[in-house]
Design an enzyme around this catalytic site. Structure first.
Site, PDB file in Angstrom:
ATOM      1  N   CYS A 125       0.535   5.187   6.767  1.00  9.91           N
ATOM      2  CA  CYS A 125      -0.061   5.049   8.108  1.00  9.91           C
ATOM      3  C   CYS A 125       0.957   4.360   9.031  1.00  9.91           C
ATOM      4  O   CYS A 125       1.333   3.202   8.780  1.00  9.91           O
ATOM      5  CB  CYS A 125      -1.353   4.236   8.027  1.00  9.91           C
ATOM      6  SG  CYS A 125      -2.442   4.765   6.678  1.00  9.91           S
TER       7      CYS A 125
ATOM      8  N   CYS B   8     -19.164  -6.511   4.644  1.00 10.40           N
ATOM      9  CA  CYS B   8     -18.495  -5.233   4.922  1.00 10.40           C
ATOM     10  C   CYS B   8     -17.219  -5.241   4.101  1.00 10.40           C
ATOM     11  O   CYS B   8     -16.579  -6.290   3.973  1.00 10.40           O
ATOM     12  CB  CYS B   8     -18.161  -5.145   6.417  1.00 10.40           C
ATOM     13  SG  CYS B   8     -17.257  -3.636   6.855  1.00 10.40           S
TER      14      CYS B   8
ATOM     15  N   ARG C 285     -17.517  -1.915  18.535  1.00  8.23           N
ATOM     16  CA  ARG C 285     -16.793  -3.188  18.392  1.00  8.23           C
ATOM     17  C   ARG C 285     -15.463  -3.156  19.132  1.00  8.23           C
ATOM     18  O   ARG C 285     -14.647  -2.255  18.927  1.00  8.23           O
ATOM     19  CB  ARG C 285     -16.555  -3.517  16.921  1.00  8.23           C
ATOM     20  CG  ARG C 285     -15.745  -4.808  16.766  1.00  8.23           C
ATOM     21  CD  ARG C 285     -15.535  -5.228  15.348  1.00  8.23           C
ATOM     22  NE  ARG C 285     -16.786  -5.544  14.716  1.00  8.23           N
ATOM     23  CZ  ARG C 285     -17.146  -5.134  13.510  1.00  8.23           C
ATOM     24  NH1 ARG C 285     -16.334  -4.393  12.811  1.00  8.23           N
ATOM     25  NH2 ARG C 285     -18.309  -5.460  13.018  1.00  8.23           N
TER      26      ARG C 285
ATOM     27  N   CYS D  15       0.835  -1.206   0.000  1.00  5.89           N
ATOM     28  CA  CYS D  15       0.000   0.000   0.000  1.00  5.89           C
ATOM     29  C   CYS D  15       0.871   1.258   0.000  1.00  5.89           C
ATOM     30  O   CYS D  15       1.817   1.373   0.792  1.00  5.89           O
ATOM     31  CB  CYS D  15      -0.917   0.004   1.224  1.00  5.89           C
ATOM     32  SG  CYS D  15      -2.002   1.449   1.251  1.00  5.89           S
TER      33      CYS D  15
ATOM     34  N   CYS E 166       0.697   0.683  10.296  1.00  2.00           N
ATOM     35  CA  CYS E 166       0.217  -0.392   9.422  1.00  2.00           C
ATOM     36  C   CYS E 166       1.316  -1.274   8.829  1.00  2.00           C
ATOM     37  O   CYS E 166       2.235  -0.782   8.174  1.00  2.00           O
ATOM     38  CB  CYS E 166      -0.619   0.202   8.304  1.00  2.00           C
ATOM     39  SG  CYS E 166      -1.385  -1.103   7.300  1.00  2.00           S
TER      40      CYS E 166
ATOM     41  N   CYS F 249     -16.080  -9.483   6.604  1.00  2.00           N
ATOM     42  CA  CYS F 249     -15.477  -8.170   6.333  1.00  2.00           C
ATOM     43  C   CYS F 249     -14.223  -8.349   5.496  1.00  2.00           C
ATOM     44  O   CYS F 249     -13.282  -9.029   5.922  1.00  2.00           O
ATOM     45  CB  CYS F 249     -15.098  -7.489   7.644  1.00  2.00           C
ATOM     46  SG  CYS F 249     -16.447  -7.389   8.818  1.00  2.00           S
TER      47      CYS F 249
ATOM     48  N   CYS G 240     -19.259   1.967   8.968  1.00  2.00           N
ATOM     49  CA  CYS G 240     -18.468   1.384  10.061  1.00  2.00           C
ATOM     50  C   CYS G 240     -17.245   2.273  10.205  1.00  2.00           C
ATOM     51  O   CYS G 240     -16.403   2.319   9.306  1.00  2.00           O
ATOM     52  CB  CYS G 240     -18.059  -0.055   9.697  1.00  2.00           C
ATOM     53  SG  CYS G 240     -16.892  -0.776  10.873  1.00  2.00           S
TER      54      CYS G 240
HETATM   55  N1  SAM Z   1      -6.483   0.475   3.179  1.00  2.00           N
HETATM   56  C1  SAM Z   1      -7.761   0.699   3.674  1.00  2.00           C
HETATM   57  C2  SAM Z   1      -7.818   1.848   4.640  1.00  2.00           C
HETATM   58  O1  SAM Z   1      -6.848   2.158   5.302  1.00  2.00           O
HETATM   59  O2  SAM Z   1      -8.885   2.469   4.723  1.00  2.00           O
HETATM   60  C3  SAM Z   1      -8.383  -0.528   4.324  1.00  2.00           C
HETATM   61  C4  SAM Z   1      -7.550  -1.463   5.155  1.00  2.00           C
HETATM   62  S1  SAM Z   1      -6.846  -0.785   6.665  1.00  2.00           S
HETATM   63  C5  SAM Z   1      -5.743  -2.037   7.171  1.00  2.00           C
HETATM   64  C6  SAM Z   1      -8.220  -0.799   7.806  1.00  2.00           C
HETATM   65  C7  SAM Z   1      -8.008  -0.249   9.191  1.00  2.00           C
HETATM   66  O3  SAM Z   1      -7.265  -1.184   9.971  1.00  2.00           O
HETATM   67  C8  SAM Z   1      -7.214   1.042   9.341  1.00  2.00           C
HETATM   68  O4  SAM Z   1      -7.993   2.175   9.118  1.00  2.00           O
HETATM   69  C9  SAM Z   1      -6.795   0.980  10.801  1.00  2.00           C
HETATM   70  O5  SAM Z   1      -7.735   1.671  11.597  1.00  2.00           O
HETATM   71  C10 SAM Z   1      -6.789  -0.515  11.112  1.00  2.00           C
HETATM   72  N2  SAM Z   1      -5.420  -0.978  11.400  1.00  2.00           N
HETATM   73  C11 SAM Z   1      -4.428  -1.178  10.501  1.00  2.00           C
HETATM   74  N3  SAM Z   1      -3.302  -1.577  11.115  1.00  2.00           N
HETATM   75  C12 SAM Z   1      -3.588  -1.651  12.433  1.00  2.00           C
HETATM   76  C13 SAM Z   1      -2.820  -1.986  13.592  1.00  2.00           C
HETATM   77  N4  SAM Z   1      -1.534  -2.325  13.509  1.00  2.00           N
HETATM   78  N5  SAM Z   1      -3.428  -1.970  14.796  1.00  2.00           N
HETATM   79  C14 SAM Z   1      -4.739  -1.610  14.896  1.00  2.00           C
HETATM   80  N6  SAM Z   1      -5.502  -1.278  13.839  1.00  2.00           N
HETATM   81  C15 SAM Z   1      -4.942  -1.277  12.625  1.00  2.00           C
HETATM   82 FE1  SF4 Z   2      -2.696   1.324   3.406  1.00  2.00          FE
HETATM   83 FE2  SF4 Z   2      -2.522   0.250   5.793  1.00  2.00          FE
HETATM   84 FE3  SF4 Z   2      -2.974   2.845   5.579  1.00  2.00          FE
HETATM   85 FE4  SF4 Z   2      -4.912   1.066   4.835  1.00  2.00          FE
HETATM   86  S1  SF4 Z   2      -4.095   1.412   6.891  1.00  2.00           S
HETATM   87  S2  SF4 Z   2      -4.246   2.902   3.737  1.00  2.00           S
HETATM   88  S3  SF4 Z   2      -3.612  -0.607   4.064  1.00  2.00           S
HETATM   89  S4  SF4 Z   2      -1.108   1.771   4.909  1.00  2.00           S
END
Ligand code: SAM
Ligand code: SF4
Ligand code: DTB
Length: 334
Positions: A66, A137, A269, A62, A69, A106, A197
């Site tokens: 973030c 979802c 949740r 990606c 992530c 989901c 959500c």
């Molecule tokens: N890429 C898309 C996005 O960011 O909207 C969808 C997938 S992303 C992994 C979905 C959500 O997972 C993120 O918005 C974040 O809130 C949560 N998330 C990702 N990594 C995480 C982590 N290490 N611990 C807790 N929540 C996490």
């Molecule tokens: Fe990409 Fe992870 Fe951010 Fe979702 S949370 S936009 S998968 S970097």
């Protein structure tokens, strides 16, 4: 028709001030839990938990940054990447989740924003899972209005898109898209008639004021999200947030209780991070008003308690799993 002015309706507000929310956080724990549980019982069955199961339908690679992530290309986390999964593989995972008693499937994709053709392919996945009689979802990143309408046509029930944290702390966590981008996607999803959500992550080094700020944003949206996931940071090696001081479990409990009071009809949740929580801490989260969990050995890329562990916990606490909300004639399909 005007909504009747019942006690339950008077719980619903969209004008929460930060100082009021901080005052809720500051209350003696017994008072806070008593109020949260009272609100919970006015709007939800007292001893029921909705069970969802996650599947990463496109993993890693990606372009977003973030800091929490494991799927961002900016960090070396060793996550195994793959492109969008074939329909048969998704169908078989959904069937397995249904057989285990999960009612919502989901699907998450590590995209910044999908292309129209990717949205069309996900729509086929949505139709396939709905044919099994499960709720659906998806979380695919930022969406345009027409993409949201396409997913609505496919019968999508919920779109997950988190605000993650307060507007002030957000810039410490993500620089590749703005808070307003996220609000715009949420508005597109709402306008398309899909249930929202939306929640965030706690334990990223933010202050209590930031946690209250996140909840204020959620509660003051034009409509409360139907589902509010509260994730505790899963600290993943290689991400910038690895090594962050864990949040004390009672602060997570307070956060859930405050979310419950601010958004009484929403299902809160208890989301990522349960492997770090004792059964007793999770019990307090349910007392605080959590009404949903993810079951299954994996979240998207990180571990979750095993199915058997979770069933034993629900048994210990006397919690029932919510039945499939809209039994469909197709539910019995193989
Ligand atoms: N890429 C898309 C996005 O960011 O909207 C969808 C997938 S992303 C992994 C979905 C959500 O997972 C993120 O918005 C974040 O809130 C949560 N998330 C990702 N990594 C995480 C982590 N290490 N611990 C807790 N929540 C996490
Ligand atoms: Fe990409 Fe992870 Fe951010 Fe979702 S949370 S936009 S998968 S970097
Ligand atoms: C949400 O709020 N939490 C889920 C779901 N929405 C997509 C994701 C949690 C991901 C935890 C890190 C991982 O497993 O990769």
């Amino acid at each position: 028709m005007r909504e009747r002015d019942t006690l339950a309706n008077r719980d619903i507000r969209h004008d929460w001030r930060l100082d009021e929310i901080l005052a809720l956080f500051d209350r003696p724990l017994n008072d806070l839990l008593f109020e949260a549980q009272s609100v919970h019982r006015r709007h939800h069955p007292a001893n029921e938990v909705q069970v969802s199961t996650l599947l990463s339908i496109k993993t890693g690679g990606c372009p977003e940054d973030c800091k929490y992530c494991p799927q961002s290309i900016h960090y070396r986390t060793g996550v195994e990447t793959h492109n969008l999964l074939p329909v048969a593989q998704v169908k078989s995972a959904a069937r397995k989740a249904r057989a285990a008693g999960s009612t919502r499937f989901c699907m998450g994709a590590a995209w910044r924003s999908p292309t129209d053709s990717q949205v069309r392919r996900v729509s086929v996945l949505v139709e396939t899972v709905k044919d099994l009689g499960m709720e659906t979802c998806v979380t695919l990143g930022m969406l345009t209005g027409s993409q949201a309408r396409e997913l609505a046509r496919a019968g999508l029930d919920y779109y997950n898109h988190n605000l993650d944290t307060s507007p002030e702390y957000y810039r410490e966590i993500i620089t590749t898209r703005t808070y307003q981008d996220r609000l715009d996607t949420l508005a597109a999803v709402r306008a398309a008639g899909i249930k929202v959500c939306c929640g965030g992550i706690v334990g990223m080094g933010e202050t209590r004021r930031d946690r209250a700020g996140l909840l204020a944003q959620l509660a003051n949206l034009p409509e409360h999200p139907e589902s509010v996931p509260i994730n505790s940071l899963v600290r993943v090696a290689g991400t910038p947030l690895d090594g962050t001081e864990p949040l004390p479990p009672l602060e997570l409990v307070r956060c859930i209780a405050v979310a419950r009071i601010l958004m009484p009809r929403s299902v809160v949740r208890l989301s990522a991070g349960r492997t770090e929580l004792s059964e007793e801490a999770q019990a307090l989260c349910f007392l605080a008003g959590a009404g949903s969990i993810f079951c299954g050995d994996l979240l998207l890329t990180t571990p979750n308690p095993s199915f058997d562990t979770d069933m034993a916990m629900l048994g210990d606490l006397g919690l029932e799993r919510q039945a499939m909300p809209r039994p469909s004639s197709e539910e019995a399909r193989p």
